[in-house]
Design an enzyme around this catalytic site. Structure first.
Site, mmCIF file in Angstrom:
data_model
loop_
_atom_site.group_PDB
_atom_site.id
_atom_site.type_symbol
_atom_site.label_atom_id
_atom_site.label_comp_id
_atom_site.label_asym_id
_atom_site.label_seq_id
_atom_site.Cartn_x
_atom_site.Cartn_y
_atom_site.Cartn_z
ATOM 1 N N ASP A 12 0.810 -1.231 0.000
ATOM 2 C CA ASP A 12 0.000 0.000 0.000
ATOM 3 C C ASP A 12 0.842 1.279 0.000
ATOM 4 O OD1 ASP A 12 -2.398 -1.412 -0.049
ATOM 5 O OD2 ASP A 12 -2.488 -1.537 2.140
ATOM 6 N N VAL A 13 1.955 1.268 -0.730
ATOM 7 C CA VAL A 13 2.762 2.481 -0.834
ATOM 8 C C VAL A 13 2.501 3.234 -2.129
ATOM 9 C CG1 VAL A 13 4.618 1.670 0.656
ATOM 10 C CG2 VAL A 13 4.741 1.237 -1.794
ATOM 11 N N LYS A 15 2.255 1.430 -5.438
ATOM 12 C CA LYS A 15 2.819 0.765 -6.624
ATOM 13 C C LYS A 15 1.863 0.794 -7.808
ATOM 14 C CE LYS A 15 3.592 -3.334 -4.957
ATOM 15 N NZ LYS A 15 2.958 -3.122 -3.643
ATOM 16 N N THR A 16 0.579 0.546 -7.543
ATOM 17 C CA THR A 16 -0.388 0.482 -8.642
ATOM 18 C C THR A 16 -0.609 1.861 -9.253
ATOM 19 O OG1 THR A 16 -1.451 -1.395 -7.556
ATOM 20 C CG2 THR A 16 -2.693 -0.304 -9.295
ATOM 21 N N LEU A 17 -0.652 2.894 -8.425
ATOM 22 C CA LEU A 17 -0.770 4.263 -8.930
ATOM 23 C C LEU A 17 0.427 4.607 -9.807
ATOM 24 C CD1 LEU A 17 -1.857 7.177 -9.031
ATOM 25 C CD2 LEU A 17 -0.715 7.570 -6.827
ATOM 26 N N LYS A 32 0.787 -7.812 -13.998
ATOM 27 C CA LYS A 32 1.032 -8.157 -12.598
ATOM 28 C C LYS A 32 1.165 -9.673 -12.540
ATOM 29 C CE LYS A 32 0.102 -7.289 -7.870
ATOM 30 N NZ LYS A 32 0.201 -6.137 -6.995
ATOM 31 N N ASP A 43 -5.464 -5.296 -8.931
ATOM 32 C CA ASP A 43 -4.639 -4.182 -9.406
ATOM 33 C C ASP A 43 -4.742 -4.018 -10.917
ATOM 34 O OD1 ASP A 43 -3.795 -3.612 -6.833
ATOM 35 O OD2 ASP A 43 -2.084 -4.965 -6.952
ATOM 36 N N GLU A 97 4.288 -5.043 -12.274
ATOM 37 C CA GLU A 97 4.084 -4.668 -10.872
ATOM 38 C C GLU A 97 4.229 -5.896 -9.980
ATOM 39 O OE1 GLU A 97 0.790 -2.856 -7.740
ATOM 40 O OE2 GLU A 97 0.369 -2.792 -9.889
ATOM 41 N N ALA A 99 4.234 -7.943 -6.186
ATOM 42 C CA ALA A 99 3.326 -8.061 -5.039
ATOM 43 C C ALA A 99 4.120 -7.724 -3.786
ATOM 44 C CB ALA A 99 2.765 -9.475 -4.948
#
Length: 203
Positions: A12-13, A15-17, A32, A43, A97, A99
């Site tokens: 939740d830092v 990565k997906t954004l 992913k 994601d 991306e 995990a």
């Protein structure tokens, strides 16, 4: 293969954004390899929403529980085979991306950094901007260097913190590629409004 592997200092830092931001600006594909938490979200679906023109390749492994890959796989009585995580064939750049972070277990012996080694893509490390980020980011960089994984740089996510940025660049001997300010909502419009990366897609 042209592209990058996006990892994080933690879960939740952002990565997906960051992946969606790169995909949009580089007209890249997204993949992913291992998706956990399918019971809650995906994601791949998030990137498809934020970068609707992108080609989204399905995960090689999809698991229901929002847990580390090795534990989510154990609960479904399956084993993730690292050799089966082959990247999709594409003529475009590929944003991969991961995990969790670099030391997240994939199975009883392999970690996410082992997958990075296999794919041989430069890594973008996504880090929080606030308290605790120096330690987490420097440890991530140390692991990647010990495995001789190429590092493109760090993207910091959150309110700008010049002291933390300076510390990461100095002690980590790395470039902070971008700082993404908090968004009021993570929408296609707002992601499109972010300044484009001022670094090219490697490859």
């Amino acid at each position: 293969m042209k592209g990058v592997f996006v990892t994080g200092t933690d879960t939740d830092v952002g990565k997906t954004l960051v992946s969606a931001w790169l995909v949009r600006n580089w007209a890249a594909d997204y993949w992913k390899p291992i998706q956990t938490g399918l019971s809650e979200s995906s994601d791949s679906m998030t990137v498809a929403r934020l970068a609707p023109a992108a080609r989204i390749h399905p995960p090689a492994v999809g698991l229901q529980a929002p847990l580390s890959p090795h534990e989510a796989a154990r609960r479904e009585r399956v084993r993730i085979d690292l050799s089966a995580l082959a990247p999709p064939v594409t003529a475009n750049a590929l944003v991969v991306e991961g995990a969790g972070g670099a030391m997240v277990p994939i199975n009883e012996t392999a970690l996410m950094v082992d997958l990075m080694e296999r794919l041989r893509l430069p890594v973008v490390v996504v880090a929080r901007s606030g308290l605790g980020t120096i330690n987490h980011t420097l440890m991530t960089l140390e692991v990647l260097r010990r495995r001789h994984v190429p590092i493109l740089g760090v993207v910091m996510n959150g309110q700008k913190n010049p002291a933390n940025r300076q510390a990461i660049e100095h002690y980590g001997a790395v470039t902070v590629l971008a700082e993404i300010q908090p968004l009021p909502a993570v929408t296609e419009t707002l992601v499109a409004s972010l300044p484009p990366p001022d670094f090219p897609c490697p490859g």
